[in-house]
Design a protein around this motif. Sequence first.
Motif: not given
Length: 311
Positions: A17, A67, A278
């Motif tokens: 992230g 994320n 993610g």
Amino acid sequence: MRAFIFPGQGSQAVGMGKALAESSSTAREVFQEVDHALEQNLFKLMCEGPEDELTLTENAQPAIMANAIATLRVMEKEGGKSLEDLCTYVAGHSLGEYTALCAAGAFDLTTTAQLLKLRGQSMQKAVPVGEGGMAALLGADKKKASSLANSAAQGDVCTIANDNDPTQVVISGHMAAIERAIALVKEHEIKRGILLPVSAPFHCSLMQPAAEAMEEALDEANILPPSVPLFANVTADMVSDTDEIRRLLVDQVTGTVRWRESVINLSEAGVEQFVEFGGKVLGGMVKRINKEVETKSLISRDDIDSFLASI
């Protein structure tokens, strides 16, 4: 037709992230809201580690969710379209089911983060460290894995936790039974058994105390109908009813993650493209289940831009 899918535990990594947050205020807002909800600096842990602390179940679960949602929110803002404009169904692997429900508006972000924090803490407390374990069975289908688990149990708990794809099944239970199972793989025509580096035996009956904790929390949580149907882990079928979603999330704590069947059923429902947010583990599983579908993994800003350009 397209499905958005969301990864489970094991997708965490130090640095996750960070680049996205540096390039997008939308991503930063997601991480800030999660930090505020949990009253901890989770994003700093995600960016800097240490790895062993990030890997703790109570941190990994909300971190993976944050994320993925940050990636989704950036895509929605950059693309100028909502999730329901871009996909027909959502699904998630284990904790990813909570992420999927957040993505589809069933949970708000704060509630999702708090539920996953509690879920991680409850799972860790359910079984003392060292008493339970999990193993990945490579070259095993569900039938072989079930036979092996039954042979290895010998009065202990040993059961299928994740039916991931035609070549990988994960078993869970008492550590002694898991170790017996690994020793017996060749007798059951399974290529290999690998003890997983987890601190608790997820998705088996030993997690019943955690299921009870989640039932209490979910009873109090506000759940809205998702904007698109969810394909649930424990049924491998679509669900939109909020009471049923609540019940299935409780069942999921001790139940098998039926990912292989979920992908088959999504494909039969008409899904031709699976987009993972993610992470990049689920895409590989999807391709092993159905070679005909397309998969995409969105992690970086470039991934998002490339996806938006393709639709």
